[in-house]
Design a protein around this motif. Sequence first.
Motif, mmCIF file in Angstrom:
data_model
loop_
_atom_site.group_PDB
_atom_site.id
_atom_site.type_symbol
_atom_site.label_atom_id
_atom_site.label_comp_id
_atom_site.label_asym_id
_atom_site.label_seq_id
_atom_site.Cartn_x
_atom_site.Cartn_y
_atom_site.Cartn_z
ATOM 1 N N ALA A 77 0.833 -1.209 0.000
ATOM 2 C CA ALA A 77 0.000 0.000 0.000
ATOM 3 C C ALA A 77 0.867 1.258 0.000
ATOM 4 O O ALA A 77 0.624 2.208 -0.750
ATOM 5 C CB ALA A 77 -0.930 -0.006 1.211
ATOM 6 N N GLU A 85 -13.139 5.953 8.435
ATOM 7 C CA GLU A 85 -13.364 5.220 7.192
ATOM 8 C C GLU A 85 -12.175 4.285 7.012
ATOM 9 O O GLU A 85 -11.075 4.724 6.708
ATOM 10 C CB GLU A 85 -13.454 6.236 6.037
ATOM 11 N N ASP A 86 -12.419 3.006 7.242
ATOM 12 C CA ASP A 86 -11.335 2.031 7.132
ATOM 13 C C ASP A 86 -11.103 1.687 5.654
ATOM 14 O O ASP A 86 -12.060 1.512 4.909
ATOM 15 C CB ASP A 86 -11.719 0.778 7.921
ATOM 16 N N ASP A 87 -9.829 1.584 5.265
ATOM 17 C CA ASP A 87 -9.531 1.297 3.854
ATOM 18 C C ASP A 87 -9.994 -0.095 3.438
ATOM 19 O O ASP A 87 -10.213 -0.346 2.256
ATOM 20 C CB ASP A 87 -8.025 1.446 3.586
ATOM 21 N N GLN A 92 -0.694 6.521 7.725
ATOM 22 C CA GLN A 92 -1.394 5.312 7.287
ATOM 23 C C GLN A 92 -1.013 4.157 8.208
ATOM 24 O O GLN A 92 0.161 3.798 8.283
ATOM 25 C CB GLN A 92 -0.982 4.971 5.849
ATOM 26 N N ARG A 136 -4.935 7.476 8.602
ATOM 27 C CA ARG A 136 -5.914 6.571 7.998
ATOM 28 C C ARG A 136 -5.637 5.175 8.534
ATOM 29 O O ARG A 136 -4.496 4.862 8.867
ATOM 30 C CB ARG A 136 -5.761 6.539 6.471
ATOM 31 N N ALA A 148 -6.216 0.879 8.050
ATOM 32 C CA ALA A 148 -6.635 -0.284 7.263
ATOM 33 C C ALA A 148 -6.469 -1.494 8.171
ATOM 34 O O ALA A 148 -5.355 -1.815 8.590
ATOM 35 C CB ALA A 148 -5.766 -0.425 6.024
ATOM 36 N N ASP A 157 -4.514 -2.821 -4.645
ATOM 37 C CA ASP A 157 -5.764 -2.058 -4.654
ATOM 38 C C ASP A 157 -6.562 -2.453 -3.402
ATOM 39 O O ASP A 157 -6.932 -3.615 -3.248
ATOM 40 C CB ASP A 157 -6.525 -2.435 -5.937
ATOM 41 N N TRP A 158 -6.810 -1.471 -2.535
ATOM 42 C CA TRP A 158 -7.540 -1.788 -1.298
ATOM 43 C C TRP A 158 -8.898 -2.418 -1.580
ATOM 44 O O TRP A 158 -9.379 -3.244 -0.820
ATOM 45 C CB TRP A 158 -7.758 -0.518 -0.462
ATOM 46 N N SER A 159 -9.511 -2.008 -2.678
ATOM 47 C CA SER A 159 -10.878 -2.475 -2.907
ATOM 48 C C SER A 159 -10.934 -3.975 -3.195
ATOM 49 O O SER A 159 -11.986 -4.590 -3.094
ATOM 50 C CB SER A 159 -11.543 -1.679 -4.031
#
Length: 315
Positions: free
Chosen positions: A28, A155-157, A199, A226, A228, A290-292
């Motif tokens: 990341a 808002e968690d990644d 992060q 942020r 994750a 990609d986090w998604s």
Amino acid sequence: MIRARLAPSPTGAQHLGNARTHLVAYWALRKAGGQMVLRIDDLDSPRVKAWAVDQAIEDLNWLGIDWDVGPFRQTDRLGQYQATLETLIHQDRVYPCTCSRKDIAEALSAPHESRFRGEGPIYPGTCAGWHVGDAVPEQPFCWRFRVSDQPMEFEDDVLGPLVCNPARELGDFPLTHKDGKPAYQLAIVVDDLQDSITQVVRGNDLVPSTFRQLDLYRQFDREPPRYAHVPLVRGMDGRRLAKRHGDTRLSHYRAAGTRPEQVVAWAAHSLGLIDDQRPRVAADLIATFDWSKCEHDDSVIDPERLFDPPAAASS
Ligand code: GLU
Ligand code: ZN
């Protein structure tokens, strides 16, 4: 400038679950461009093993993970934790708590089941009547943080938007141990501020702690990083990886002839980041990170069979 950190705890060897978290942090950060900090979370003194610091660094090198700054060590920062604690005392945001686990259990008439399993009971406030200027107790005590009775949101990644009211769901929590040493929640926030971390990538078992830490950032009037929270690795019985599941130390796989490329491919594949388990070096997975795509749910593995036969795939 984006800054992330690798924060191994040298209380034992780094295992597969740690490896996966470190790899995600690395992918990341390198994808986003920025600096990686290596920080050794070595505060947990009775459990910290001297060999485990060197071994964690070897493991990271073996996996192909690099960093730009550090290593820093928490044990070099005791003065900063103390200064921050003193600020919080001065602000009347902490109080000395002499309660034992048993005292807390007994003070709770009807302990309710929290949605965060494993976080322990909500502190009943027995010692919260203390205010700055009052005498401190003669018995051993920890300093406990007065949490806010308002929602903490982020808002968690990986997990998306999350919210929790710490007063209702978590309770006041210790910032020191009874021997005066800084506890995890205090140290981690001081460290991440000190290291300008923007992060944080870590295991999803720390989600409840994130709400506590957000409350500290709010108190300090500082922007939190942020977050994750990545899935954990569990054994076939669904429990978090431990010795009973077999040897999942990276040093063990290394000695058995497993290639780092196999571990990297397993980590990325088990998180849904790639479609096959063809061995790859860590750096090859930066561009497509990609986090998604990242899996939300914990993985279940049979550690003994994962790379069996060890080196076959890389020959
Ligand atoms: N040292 C911790 C671990 O190995 C990470 C702490 C954190 O990210 O807050 O799980
Ligand atoms: Zn107490």
